[in-house]
Design a protein around this motif. Structure first.
Motif, PDB file in Angstrom:
ATOM      1  N   GLU A  21       8.426  -1.759  -7.780  1.00 33.34           N
ATOM      2  CA  GLU A  21       9.892  -1.841  -7.685  1.00 33.34           C
ATOM      3  C   GLU A  21      10.358  -1.708  -6.231  1.00 33.34           C
ATOM      4  O   GLU A  21      11.222  -2.464  -5.765  1.00 33.34           O
ATOM      5  CB  GLU A  21      10.559  -0.755  -8.538  1.00 33.34           C
ATOM      6  CG  GLU A  21      10.505  -0.985 -10.033  1.00 33.34           C
ATOM      7  CD  GLU A  21       9.148  -0.632 -10.649  1.00 33.34           C
ATOM      8  OE1 GLU A  21       8.304  -0.040  -9.926  1.00 33.34           O
ATOM      9  OE2 GLU A  21       8.940  -0.958 -11.838  1.00 33.34           O
ATOM     10  N   SER A  22       9.766  -0.752  -5.508  1.00 27.22           N
ATOM     11  CA  SER A  22      10.134  -0.558  -4.096  1.00 27.22           C
ATOM     12  C   SER A  22       9.708  -1.748  -3.243  1.00 27.22           C
ATOM     13  O   SER A  22      10.405  -2.145  -2.308  1.00 27.22           O
ATOM     14  CB  SER A  22       9.482   0.710  -3.543  1.00 27.22           C
ATOM     15  OG  SER A  22       9.964   1.847  -4.209  1.00 27.22           O
ATOM     16  N   THR A  23       8.560  -2.319  -3.588  1.00 25.67           N
ATOM     17  CA  THR A  23       8.081  -3.507  -2.874  1.00 25.67           C
ATOM     18  C   THR A  23       9.049  -4.663  -3.065  1.00 25.67           C
ATOM     19  O   THR A  23       9.379  -5.377  -2.111  1.00 25.67           O
ATOM     20  CB  THR A  23       6.679  -3.913  -3.373  1.00 25.67           C
ATOM     21  OG1 THR A  23       5.790  -2.808  -3.210  1.00 25.67           O
ATOM     22  CG2 THR A  23       6.137  -5.110  -2.610  1.00 25.67           C
ATOM     23  N   LEU A  24       9.525  -4.830  -4.318  1.00 25.34           N
ATOM     24  CA  LEU A  24      10.501  -5.886  -4.625  1.00 25.34           C
ATOM     25  C   LEU A  24      11.763  -5.689  -3.789  1.00 25.34           C
ATOM     26  O   LEU A  24      12.261  -6.641  -3.188  1.00 25.34           O
ATOM     27  CB  LEU A  24      10.851  -5.871  -6.117  1.00 25.34           C
ATOM     28  CG  LEU A  24      11.969  -6.822  -6.544  1.00 25.34           C
ATOM     29  CD1 LEU A  24      11.471  -8.258  -6.559  1.00 25.34           C
ATOM     30  CD2 LEU A  24      12.521  -6.464  -7.921  1.00 25.34           C
TER      31      LEU A  24
ATOM     32  N   PRO B 218       0.828  -1.222   0.000  1.00 27.04           N
ATOM     33  CA  PRO B 218       0.000   0.000   0.000  1.00 27.04           C
ATOM     34  C   PRO B 218       0.865   1.277   0.000  1.00 27.04           C
ATOM     35  O   PRO B 218       1.779   1.407   0.818  1.00 27.04           O
ATOM     36  CB  PRO B 218      -0.802  -0.114   1.310  1.00 27.04           C
ATOM     37  CG  PRO B 218      -0.818  -1.573   1.611  1.00 27.04           C
ATOM     38  CD  PRO B 218       0.463  -2.127   1.095  1.00 27.04           C
ATOM     39  N   GLY B 219       0.581   2.174  -0.941  1.00 30.45           N
ATOM     40  CA  GLY B 219       1.303   3.441  -1.043  1.00 30.45           C
ATOM     41  C   GLY B 219       2.717   3.302  -1.549  1.00 30.45           C
ATOM     42  O   GLY B 219       3.547   4.184  -1.322  1.00 30.45           O
ATOM     43  N   ASP B 220       3.012   2.195  -2.231  1.00 28.26           N
ATOM     44  CA  ASP B 220       4.372   1.946  -2.717  1.00 28.26           C
ATOM     45  C   ASP B 220       4.332   1.435  -4.153  1.00 28.26           C
ATOM     46  O   ASP B 220       3.301   0.939  -4.608  1.00 28.26           O
ATOM     47  CB  ASP B 220       5.039   0.894  -1.823  1.00 28.26           C
ATOM     48  CG  ASP B 220       6.530   1.135  -1.660  1.00 28.26           C
ATOM     49  OD1 ASP B 220       7.077   1.928  -2.443  1.00 28.26           O
ATOM     50  OD2 ASP B 220       7.129   0.528  -0.753  1.00 28.26           O
TER      51      ASP B 220
END
Length: 211
Positions: free
Chosen positions: A90-93, A85-87
């Motif tokens: 790529e940042s989640t990875l 959520p809110g990401d």
């Protein structure tokens, strides 16, 4: 003791007085000096020598972690990776991979500590609180682990890559600061460079944040 309520000095202070506690501390200090004069305390390469069984277990742990990271990268490429959520995806990875790779060092560290005897010099130092920690032991014997800058994996310092040793847009663990080797086995040139990057951040933090 570690300064807690189960410690010898605390109990001496509680049940007797400060004079008795000071006398106990003095006698322990003298006894320790005489003991070390006759026996000595040194650290050698055999203290951090990993067993063949441990090397096999460590390799299977690495393979499982790398496989998990490859699967996450494949999900991102297919567009099926669910973003936090809110990401962004790529940042989640990056966040998930950092977690997986940090866990590898933790697990490898636990494995190596189980195989050591209680008389191994670095372990004695870590347990009695004189210097070092279990994490330092893990880095010497198991693996140095994921290097982070600002809480994230090593960013792209060149064109779409961390170092010129790697292909562009490579998100594999070794390309983004994961050091699979231990200090016993020795670091590769790229691993050494990543480690110095992380070390520099630590030095700057120590110097600047002290004020």
């Amino acid at each position: 003791g570690e300064g807690n309520k189960d410690g010898l000095i605390y109990i001496a202070l509680r049940d007797y007085n400060s004079q008795v506690a000071a006398e106990i501390m003095l006698r322990i200090a003298k006894l320790t000096c005489y003991y070390l004069q006759s026996r000595g305390f040194s650290l050698g390469i055999e203290d951090v020598y990993p067993s063949p069984i441990f090397n096999r277990e460590k390799q299977s742990l690495m393979d499982a972690g790398y496989k998990e990271c490859d699967e996450l990268t494949a999900q991102l490429n297919r567009g099926t990776l669910e973003a936090a959520p809110g990401d962004t995806a790529e940042s989640t990875l990056e966040g998930k991979m950092t977690g997986i790779l940090s866990e590898i060092r933790t697990k490898a560290g636990r494995m190596c500590l189980k195989q050591l005897t209680r008389f191994v010099a670095p372990l004695v130092m870590a347990r009695c609180g004189s210097k070092g920690s279990n994490e330092n032991m893990a880095q010497m014997i198991a693996c140095v682990g994921q290097q982070t800058i600002g809480g994230k994996r090593i960013p792209a310092g060149f064109e779409d890559r961390a170092l010129p040793h790697f292909a562009r847009l490579d998100t594999a663990p070794p390309a983004k600061g994961f050091v699979a080797n231990s200090f016993f086995t020795g670091l590769t040139p790229s691993e050494f460079f990543f480690h110095t990057m992380c070390g520099r951040e630590g030095l700057v933090d120590t110097a600047v944040k002290t004020a």
